[in-house]
Design a protein around this motif. Sequence first.
Motif, PDB file in Angstrom:
ATOM      1  N   PHE A   4      32.104  56.681  80.805  1.00 31.83           N
ATOM      2  CA  PHE A   4      30.618  56.337  80.119  1.00 31.83           C
ATOM      3  C   PHE A   4      30.718  57.780  79.708  1.00 31.83           C
ATOM      4  O   PHE A   4      30.677  58.888  80.367  1.00 31.83           O
ATOM      5  N   TYR A   5      30.162  57.534  78.369  1.00 29.37           N
ATOM      6  CA  TYR A   5      30.438  58.828  77.291  1.00 29.37           C
ATOM      7  C   TYR A   5      29.012  59.500  77.089  1.00 29.37           C
ATOM      8  O   TYR A   5      27.611  58.858  77.009  1.00 29.37           O
ATOM      9  N   ILE A   6      28.491  60.738  77.795  1.00 23.39           N
ATOM     10  CA  ILE A   6      27.268  61.323  77.519  1.00 23.39           C
ATOM     11  C   ILE A   6      27.575  62.040  76.021  1.00 23.39           C
ATOM     12  O   ILE A   6      28.265  63.339  76.494  1.00 23.39           O
ATOM     13  N   ASP A   7      26.106  62.580  76.420  1.00 22.89           N
ATOM     14  CA  ASP A   7      26.183  63.454  74.673  1.00 22.89           C
ATOM     15  C   ASP A   7      25.380  64.730  75.076  1.00 22.89           C
ATOM     16  O   ASP A   7      25.471  65.259  77.228  1.00 22.89           O
ATOM     17  N   SER A  15      30.604  53.519  76.338  1.00 26.11           N
ATOM     18  CA  SER A  15      31.206  53.277  77.322  1.00 26.11           C
ATOM     19  C   SER A  15      32.881  52.340  76.222  1.00 26.11           C
ATOM     20  O   SER A  15      32.585  52.022  75.492  1.00 26.11           O
ATOM     21  N   TYR A  16      33.405  53.059  76.612  1.00 23.62           N
ATOM     22  CA  TYR A  16      34.951  52.834  76.612  1.00 23.62           C
ATOM     23  C   TYR A  16      35.569  52.440  77.934  1.00 23.62           C
ATOM     24  O   TYR A  16      36.153  53.435  78.584  1.00 23.62           O
ATOM     25  N   GLN A  22      41.379  58.446  73.194  1.00 25.62           N
ATOM     26  CA  GLN A  22      41.368  57.115  71.947  1.00 25.62           C
ATOM     27  C   GLN A  22      39.895  56.266  72.403  1.00 25.62           C
ATOM     28  O   GLN A  22      40.032  55.654  71.204  1.00 25.62           O
ATOM     29  N   SER A  23      39.157  57.427  73.442  1.00 29.26           N
ATOM     30  CA  SER A  23      38.135  56.972  72.473  1.00 29.26           C
ATOM     31  C   SER A  23      37.042  57.316  71.769  1.00 29.26           C
ATOM     32  O   SER A  23      37.581  58.031  70.414  1.00 29.26           O
ATOM     33  N   PRO A  24      35.811  55.643  71.427  1.00 26.59           N
ATOM     34  CA  PRO A  24      35.409  56.262  69.837  1.00 26.59           C
ATOM     35  C   PRO A  24      34.234  56.903  69.713  1.00 26.59           C
ATOM     36  O   PRO A  24      33.738  57.386  69.053  1.00 26.59           O
ATOM     37  N   PHE A  25      33.879  57.205  71.144  1.00 25.32           N
ATOM     38  CA  PHE A  25      32.713  57.836  71.867  1.00 25.32           C
ATOM     39  C   PHE A  25      33.179  59.702  71.077  1.00 25.32           C
ATOM     40  O   PHE A  25      34.321  60.236  71.769  1.00 25.32           O
ATOM     41  N   ALA A  26      32.357  60.397  71.290  1.00 23.69           N
ATOM     42  CA  ALA A  26      32.706  62.402  71.199  1.00 23.69           C
ATOM     43  C   ALA A  26      32.190  63.154  72.103  1.00 23.69           C
ATOM     44  O   ALA A  26      32.225  63.726  72.220  1.00 23.69           O
ATOM     45  N   GLY A  27      31.448  62.266  72.874  1.00 22.71           N
ATOM     46  CA  GLY A  27      30.778  62.802  74.046  1.00 22.71           C
ATOM     47  C   GLY A  27      31.964  63.265  74.762  1.00 22.71           C
ATOM     48  O   GLY A  27      33.235  62.900  75.330  1.00 22.71           O
TER      49      GLY A  27
END
Length: 173
Positions: A4-7, A15-16, A22-27
């Motif tokens: 789970f990605y957080i800012d 989430s990924y 390889q996550s599409p999230f920058a957090g």
Amino acid sequence: MQHFYIDASGKCIGSYDGPPEQSPFAGTPVAVAPEDADAQRWDGATWAWPPETRRQMVLRAIAARYQQALVAGLPYGGKVLQIREQDQANLTTMGNEARWAEANGAAWPAQFAWRMADDSFFPVATPGAMIALAEAAKSEVYRLRQVKWGHVDAVRNLAQAPDIDAYDFETGW
């Protein structure tokens, strides 16, 4: 493994289920799932509820507890008098009718009875008896409102989510 990605504020931004690189999230990735991704924030060790979110949850629980107390009714004359919100207007109206009858010396039906929570009838043969029943209900509703208001005020004055979570609003009912 799902992350789970957080800012920067600790809010979950997605989430990924794949390698973090390889996550599409920058957090920042976190391995623990939040209970409510929209409301909770990551505090560096666990998902936490912001104080205002917890406050609103506890205030809703206090309101529900108040309604529960009203539904439970008031022991009166060996029975249970219904004091739910829909009953209060009837009690007030008949209490006022009894006051008018008493003040004007008007006739009161000797067979008058009040329907109780168990669907039995409680005899209210005089205006004074009806006034006493209505006053007992009014006093109990007011007492319950004061308990509710006291809990609401106490929760509103708490600043930290753990303090709000620890507050015991079950007292006084």
